[in-house]
Write an enzyme that holds these catalytic residues in place. Structure first.
Site, PDB file in Angstrom:
ATOM      1  NE  ARG A 132      -3.139   0.625  -0.714  1.00  0.00           N
ATOM      2  CZ  ARG A 132      -3.449   0.708  -1.982  1.00  0.00           C
ATOM      3  NH1 ARG A 132      -3.127   1.773  -2.699  1.00  0.00           N
ATOM      4  NH2 ARG A 132      -4.070  -0.293  -2.596  1.00  0.00           N
ATOM      5  CE  LYS A 167      -3.650  27.725  -6.017  1.00  0.00           C
ATOM      6  NZ  LYS A 167      -4.684  28.170  -6.965  1.00  0.00           N
ATOM      7  CE  LYS A 199       0.271  34.692  -5.222  1.00  0.00           C
ATOM      8  NZ  LYS A 199      -0.523  33.479  -4.897  1.00  0.00           N
ATOM      9  CD  GLU A 228      -2.113  37.773  -8.109  1.00  0.00           C
ATOM     10  OE1 GLU A 228      -2.453  36.581  -8.137  1.00  0.00           O
ATOM     11  OE2 GLU A 228      -2.354  38.530  -7.135  1.00  0.00           O
ATOM     12  CG  ASP A 249      -4.920  35.857 -11.023  1.00  0.00           C
ATOM     13  OD1 ASP A 249      -5.121  34.692 -11.400  1.00  0.00           O
ATOM     14  OD2 ASP A 249      -5.412  36.317  -9.968  1.00  0.00           O
TER      15      ASP A 249
END
Length: 325
Positions: A132, A167, A199, A228, A249
């Site tokens: 597994r 992510k 950002k 960004e 973006d």
């Protein structure tokens, strides 16, 4: 014991370094693999040495056999390096001989349903206990590689590349980014430490785009700075302020094309680099890939490569023991 091939050769020493924040080294750090496998086995067996109460009760430690690692679906293989490490650590925990692994597929290879990827021969207790954990890791990596290959294939010939993002699954970033490379994609920054990404919240905190960029240049002069931008005006402001490259973006295709053209017109003027790297992100789907690439961006970053890719179904099938004479 054979070793699975790596997805890409290392670039030659005289090749120009890419300005985009990429990491294209082909392999995984062996120390990372060892530590990650150990943690995964602790989850399954309990604290080392741990135990498999079913296998150790029903299978004699002296029993040996062969199992095949098999693809149960079409896809792209990645993460085969974990197979030997998982079986090695299980054998060590149980005080049993190592499993011999013979690979018949390589990371980055497209395989069909039913394809045997590797043959594993050794103590049956080790094979069943390791099953597994090695499947969890290799299936996850192969799923990411399979998803990435679809994007790379769609972008072929456009001049644009597909990038991953941060992510990722906590604790598995190195494996998932390796799988992106195996699938034909390119890694973006590995974390918050190697590339600056300005950002909207950073702009609010610093007071302006220029102030944010200046602060980064003073504090961390060795890093590249990406900004960004949601609009053409923001993109031009960032380039004029000294950004190395831009993250465009959630722009509709016409706005994206307009922004790319406006930035290209500034390249090489008033301190703007001769080539500004441009990356599209947000609301990207496979059916839009070539349309977005057609705007002239250099990269499409797709979080779904790692946060939403389904696993590639792999199985470890123990072969029947030959009949006794």
């Amino acid at each position: 014991m054979s070793t699975p091939a790596q997805p890409r050769p290392e670039p030659s020493s005289d090749a120009p370094a890419p300005r985009v924040p990429t990491r294209v080294e082909p392999g995984l750090d062996p120390a990372w693999v060892t530590e990650t496998v150990a943690r995964a086995l602790d989850e399954d067996l309990g604290a080392a040495p741990g135990r498999d109460v079913t296998t150790q009760a029903t299978v004699p430690s002296s029993a040996t056999g062969t199992a095949h690692l098999v693809a149960r679906a079409d896809g792209v293989v990645a993460g085969l390096v974990v197979v030997e490490e998982v079986t090695r650590q299980v054998a060590e925990r149980f005080g049993l001989p190592r499993v011999e692994v013979t690979f018949v597929a390589s990371d980055g290879e497209a395989v069909g349903r039913g394809r045997v990827l590797a043959a594993l021969t050794g103590p049956v207790q080790v094979l069943l206990t390791a099953e597994r954990t090695l499947l969890n890791l290799a299936s996850r990596a192969s799923g990411v590689a399979t998803a990435t290959r679809a994007w790379a294939r769609e972008l072929a010939g456009t001049g644009a590349q597909v990038l991953d993002t941060r992510k990722t699954t906590p604790g598995l970033r190195a494996l998932e980014k390796y799988a992106v490379r195996a699938g034909g994609g390119t890694n973006k920054r590995m974390g918050l430490y190697d590339v600056a990404m300005v950002k909207d919240n950073h702009v609010v905190a610093a007071g302006s785009v220029s102030a944010a960029i200046d602060a980064i240049r003073r504090t961390f002069p060795d890093v590249l700075v990406q900004v960004e931008a949601d609009t053409t005006a923001q993109a031009l402001e960032a380039v004029s302020a000294g950004a190395d490259f831009l993250l465009l973006d959630n722009m509709p295709t016409p706005v994206l094309a307009e922004t790319v053209a406006a930035v290209r017109a500034l390249e090489g003027t008033d301190g703007v680099p001769a080539k500004v790297e441009l990356e599209a992100t947000g609301n990207l789907t496979l059916d839009r890939a070539r349309e977005v690439a057609g705007t002239g961006v250099d990269y499409l970053s797709v979080g779904a490569l790692t946060h939403s890719a389904p696993i590639l179904d792999l199985a470890l099938d123990l072969l029947p023991a030959p009949p006794s004479r």
